[in-house]
Design a protein around this motif. Sequence first.
Motif, short mmCIF file in Angstrom:
data_model
loop_
_atom_site.label_atom_id
_atom_site.label_comp_id
_atom_site.label_asym_id
_atom_site.label_seq_id
_atom_site.Cartn_x
_atom_site.Cartn_y
_atom_site.Cartn_z
N ALA A 1 5.05 -5.76 -5.79
CA ALA A 1 4.62 -5.35 -4.44
C ALA A 1 3.81 -4.05 -4.50
N ARG B 1 -0.24 -3.50 -3.68
CA ARG B 1 -0.68 -2.49 -2.72
C ARG B 1 -1.69 -1.54 -3.37
N ARG C 1 9.75 -5.53 -6.66
CA ARG C 1 9.28 -4.26 -6.11
C ARG C 1 8.06 -3.76 -6.89
#
Length: 229
Positions: A117, A121, A114
Amino acid sequence: MSENACVLIVDDEPQIRKFLRISLASQGYRVVEAATGGEGITQAALARPDLIVLDLGLPDMDGQQVLEEVRAWAEVPVIVLSVRASEAQKVQALDAGANDYVTKPFGIQELLARIRALLRRKVAEEGAQAVVTVGPLRIDAAARRVSLEGEEVLLTRKEYAVLWQLARYPGRLITQQQLLTDIWGPSHGDKSHYLRIVIGHLRRKLNDAAAAPRFILTEPGVGYRLAEA
């Protein structure tokens, strides 16, 4: 990005901080720690982390308050890591600006995934909109610098936060409630006078007359938009 990314851990449990520090360091992250909410807010300002892992059950203040304070001036990704597992708690944290929510006990591999990710982004978003220009107005997000006709314009944290929120979506109408919630926190969604004051200060500093604006356009009773280049 993990080679240089800085992760701030805000958690009052020493064993959790140690476990996360070892796990993150093994992946190449730099780690900063805070055991209280107040310390976490200070480290968020001083260390300028690329991501924050935030516990909600802190000894001096609720993690939700820490989140609101940080969100008032920073867009850093935040993962809430908490024993609070109710849907209401998750919704409250996400509405306050958290990017993700992981409940304890947790799997470290899932948490690392997570984190990766969110950092990917963040890099993509910053690369796409690091600098926004509208005529003679230039907003450099990486340097947190605003200039007009080549001259630097000094803004307060709130003024910069409002301007950058508009600059992220040039030409797009952002409602008063959305700006208030995003910048001041969810409990301030009805305090439109806060926003009017900041917009007024911004217009003066940008020589942007309300009657004939070049940069900040008003939709009366609805919100604001930044003029497109």
